[in-house]
Scaffold this motif. Sequence first.
Motif, PDB file in Angstrom:
ATOM      1  N   PRO A  67       8.804 -62.851 -43.417  1.00 65.08           N
ATOM      2  CA  PRO A  67       9.889 -63.396 -44.301  1.00 65.08           C
ATOM      3  C   PRO A  67      11.134 -63.648 -43.350  1.00 65.08           C
ATOM      4  O   PRO A  67      11.432 -62.948 -42.254  1.00 65.08           O
ATOM      5  CB  PRO A  67      10.409 -62.626 -45.264  1.00 65.08           C
ATOM      6  CG  PRO A  67      10.047 -61.235 -44.896  1.00 65.08           C
ATOM      7  CD  PRO A  67       8.629 -61.287 -44.011  1.00 65.08           C
ATOM      8  N   ILE A  68      11.762 -64.940 -43.565  1.00 64.75           N
ATOM      9  CA  ILE A  68      13.035 -65.290 -42.891  1.00 64.75           C
ATOM     10  C   ILE A  68      14.249 -64.929 -43.673  1.00 64.75           C
ATOM     11  O   ILE A  68      14.282 -65.509 -45.057  1.00 64.75           O
ATOM     12  CB  ILE A  68      13.107 -66.949 -42.672  1.00 64.75           C
ATOM     13  CG1 ILE A  68      11.743 -66.971 -41.688  1.00 64.75           C
ATOM     14  CG2 ILE A  68      14.181 -67.369 -41.760  1.00 64.75           C
ATOM     15  CD1 ILE A  68      11.470 -68.477 -41.330  1.00 64.75           C
ATOM     16  N   ILE A  69      14.860 -63.979 -43.181  1.00 65.87           N
ATOM     17  CA  ILE A  69      16.193 -63.647 -44.103  1.00 65.87           C
ATOM     18  C   ILE A  69      17.509 -64.703 -43.892  1.00 65.87           C
ATOM     19  O   ILE A  69      18.048 -64.490 -42.889  1.00 65.87           O
ATOM     20  CB  ILE A  69      16.616 -62.092 -43.973  1.00 65.87           C
ATOM     21  CG1 ILE A  69      15.034 -61.371 -44.099  1.00 65.87           C
ATOM     22  CG2 ILE A  69      17.638 -61.656 -45.019  1.00 65.87           C
ATOM     23  CD1 ILE A  69      14.379 -61.553 -45.351  1.00 65.87           C
ATOM     24  N   GLU A  70      17.964 -65.287 -44.838  1.00 65.11           N
ATOM     25  CA  GLU A  70      18.829 -66.286 -44.497  1.00 65.11           C
ATOM     26  C   GLU A  70      20.366 -65.481 -44.110  1.00 65.11           C
ATOM     27  O   GLU A  70      20.893 -65.943 -43.402  1.00 65.11           O
ATOM     28  CB  GLU A  70      19.207 -67.093 -45.905  1.00 65.11           C
ATOM     29  CG  GLU A  70      18.210 -68.145 -46.309  1.00 65.11           C
ATOM     30  CD  GLU A  70      18.468 -68.811 -47.485  1.00 65.11           C
ATOM     31  OE1 GLU A  70      19.641 -68.653 -47.862  1.00 65.11           O
ATOM     32  OE2 GLU A  70      17.741 -69.579 -47.998  1.00 65.11           O
ATOM     33  N   GLU A  71      20.580 -64.413 -44.853  1.00 64.47           N
ATOM     34  CA  GLU A  71      21.889 -63.562 -44.698  1.00 64.47           C
ATOM     35  C   GLU A  71      21.646 -63.006 -43.434  1.00 64.47           C
ATOM     36  O   GLU A  71      23.020 -62.942 -42.643  1.00 64.47           O
ATOM     37  CB  GLU A  71      21.820 -62.419 -45.538  1.00 64.47           C
ATOM     38  CG  GLU A  71      21.849 -62.937 -47.271  1.00 64.47           C
ATOM     39  CD  GLU A  71      20.481 -63.189 -47.866  1.00 64.47           C
ATOM     40  OE1 GLU A  71      19.378 -63.039 -47.059  1.00 64.47           O
ATOM     41  OE2 GLU A  71      20.472 -62.794 -49.023  1.00 64.47           O
ATOM     42  N   ASP A  72      20.795 -62.665 -42.752  1.00 62.89           N
ATOM     43  CA  ASP A  72      20.483 -62.078 -41.476  1.00 62.89           C
ATOM     44  C   ASP A  72      21.048 -63.312 -40.534  1.00 62.89           C
ATOM     45  O   ASP A  72      21.923 -62.848 -39.542  1.00 62.89           O
ATOM     46  CB  ASP A  72      19.140 -61.568 -40.992  1.00 62.89           C
ATOM     47  CG  ASP A  72      18.943 -60.315 -41.875  1.00 62.89           C
ATOM     48  OD1 ASP A  72      19.807 -59.692 -42.315  1.00 62.89           O
ATOM     49  OD2 ASP A  72      17.855 -59.609 -41.912  1.00 62.89           O
ATOM     50  N   TYR A  73      20.419 -64.120 -40.450  1.00 60.96           N
ATOM     51  CA  TYR A  73      20.799 -65.260 -39.552  1.00 60.96           C
ATOM     52  C   TYR A  73      22.241 -65.918 -39.762  1.00 60.96           C
ATOM     53  O   TYR A  73      22.809 -66.184 -38.651  1.00 60.96           O
ATOM     54  CB  TYR A  73      19.775 -66.563 -39.513  1.00 60.96           C
ATOM     55  CG  TYR A  73      18.502 -66.387 -38.876  1.00 60.96           C
ATOM     56  CD1 TYR A  73      18.582 -66.414 -37.550  1.00 60.96           C
ATOM     57  CD2 TYR A  73      17.431 -65.817 -39.479  1.00 60.96           C
ATOM     58  CE1 TYR A  73      17.488 -66.116 -36.739  1.00 60.96           C
ATOM     59  CE2 TYR A  73      16.301 -65.484 -38.941  1.00 60.96           C
ATOM     60  CZ  TYR A  73      16.261 -65.778 -37.377  1.00 60.96           C
ATOM     61  OH  TYR A  73      15.208 -65.477 -36.829  1.00 60.96           O
ATOM     62  N   ALA A  74      22.634 -66.088 -40.872  1.00 63.11           N
ATOM     63  CA  ALA A  74      24.166 -66.367 -41.266  1.00 63.11           C
ATOM     64  C   ALA A  74      25.174 -65.410 -40.502  1.00 63.11           C
ATOM     65  O   ALA A  74      25.970 -65.868 -39.881  1.00 63.11           O
ATOM     66  CB  ALA A  74      24.357 -66.665 -42.843  1.00 63.11           C
ATOM     67  N   ARG A  75      24.839 -64.069 -40.720  1.00 65.40           N
ATOM     68  CA  ARG A  75      25.463 -62.907 -40.176  1.00 65.40           C
ATOM     69  C   ARG A  75      25.698 -63.155 -38.767  1.00 65.40           C
ATOM     70  O   ARG A  75      26.666 -63.057 -38.133  1.00 65.40           O
ATOM     71  CB  ARG A  75      25.195 -61.651 -40.843  1.00 65.40           C
ATOM     72  CG  ARG A  75      26.068 -60.529 -40.484  1.00 65.40           C
ATOM     73  CD  ARG A  75      25.689 -59.310 -40.976  1.00 65.40           C
ATOM     74  NE  ARG A  75      25.294 -59.201 -42.335  1.00 65.40           N
ATOM     75  CZ  ARG A  75      24.058 -59.157 -42.754  1.00 65.40           C
ATOM     76  NH1 ARG A  75      22.810 -59.103 -41.920  1.00 65.40           N
ATOM     77  NH2 ARG A  75      23.877 -59.090 -43.935  1.00 65.40           N
ATOM     78  N   SER A  76      24.480 -63.261 -38.022  1.00 62.68           N
ATOM     79  CA  SER A  76      24.269 -63.104 -36.641  1.00 62.68           C
ATOM     80  C   SER A  76      25.081 -64.340 -36.121  1.00 62.68           C
ATOM     81  O   SER A  76      25.401 -64.071 -34.819  1.00 62.68           O
ATOM     82  CB  SER A  76      22.660 -62.993 -36.005  1.00 62.68           C
ATOM     83  OG  SER A  76      21.991 -64.103 -36.519  1.00 62.68           O
ATOM     84  N   LEU A  77      24.742 -65.487 -36.732  1.00 63.45           N
ATOM     85  CA  LEU A  77      25.264 -66.641 -36.045  1.00 63.45           C
ATOM     86  C   LEU A  77      26.495 -66.814 -36.404  1.00 63.45           C
ATOM     87  O   LEU A  77      27.348 -68.107 -36.164  1.00 63.45           O
ATOM     88  CB  LEU A  77      24.367 -67.970 -36.569  1.00 63.45           C
ATOM     89  CG  LEU A  77      22.852 -67.668 -36.029  1.00 63.45           C
ATOM     90  CD1 LEU A  77      21.998 -68.828 -36.525  1.00 63.45           C
ATOM     91  CD2 LEU A  77      23.061 -67.870 -34.486  1.00 63.45           C
ATOM     92  N   GLY A  78      27.248 -66.267 -37.504  1.00 63.81           N
ATOM     93  CA  GLY A  78      28.808 -66.497 -37.595  1.00 63.81           C
ATOM     94  C   GLY A  78      28.864 -67.749 -38.764  1.00 63.81           C
ATOM     95  O   GLY A  78      29.786 -68.480 -38.381  1.00 63.81           O
ATOM     96  N   MET A  79      27.929 -67.949 -39.454  1.00 63.05           N
ATOM     97  CA  MET A  79      28.116 -69.206 -40.365  1.00 63.05           C
ATOM     98  C   MET A  79      27.440 -68.755 -41.806  1.00 63.05           C
ATOM     99  O   MET A  79      27.198 -67.758 -42.248  1.00 63.05           O
ATOM    100  CB  MET A  79      27.264 -70.051 -39.641  1.00 63.05           C
ATOM    101  CG  MET A  79      25.680 -69.920 -39.900  1.00 63.05           C
ATOM    102  SD  MET A  79      24.808 -71.298 -39.142  1.00 63.05           S
ATOM    103  CE  MET A  79      25.163 -71.377 -37.567  1.00 63.05           C
TER     104      MET A  79
END
Length: 218
Positions: free
Chosen positions: A28-40
């Motif tokens: 699964p691709i977790i939207e929240e994880d990428y948003a947090r790590s990329l600062g967006m």
Amino acid sequence: MVKQNQAQVAYNSILRDIKENKLSQGQPIIEEDYARSLGMSRTPVREAIRLLSVEGFVTVYPRKGAYVSVLTAQDINDCYEMMEAVEGMISYLAAHNPSKEHIKQLSELIDRMDEAKRLMDFHKWKEYDMEFHKTLHNMCENKLLAYHWEKLFHKTYQIQTNFVTGVNLEKANSEHKLILDAISNQDQEKARQYTQQNWSRARSEFLIHAHGDNLYAK
């Protein structure tokens, strides 16, 4: 409106993780994880996932979320058949009037592939192999052809990362040398022939390695 640069940043980040198998097939691709790590926010991440689903890297299930697409035999076959045709033409055009610098780059990469083969370092070999094909791509002045190559390249990178140990390095290196010789001699037909041979053999090997048979191999 989502800023295109943020969606592109998210797209590049997720695609890189898929290609390098940091996100494995079916994960699964977790939207929240990428948003947090990329600062967006999640919005550009969601747009990136949508684009990746259109390109076949991601499968989105209603009410379940987004998952890395699982590579099927058909996926491998279709991708490598397309690359066989596209890069075959790229090599044909590259052999018309190759620069000394590009010939030197290709030759040095073959030397590195030979050394990686001697050491049985599959991952280093894959790195040099990809650079070899990128160099061919950089020699292409047909921008539309280069664009389609680039899209296919992302998928072949993912396939190689998953199944690189299925490659016959001896045959692959011999084919790269034939491609280089043909380009150096400005033999366009042979450059295309050997490039297509390289992709056709790889397709058969990956299908056998990944699926236990060569159902789609020709």
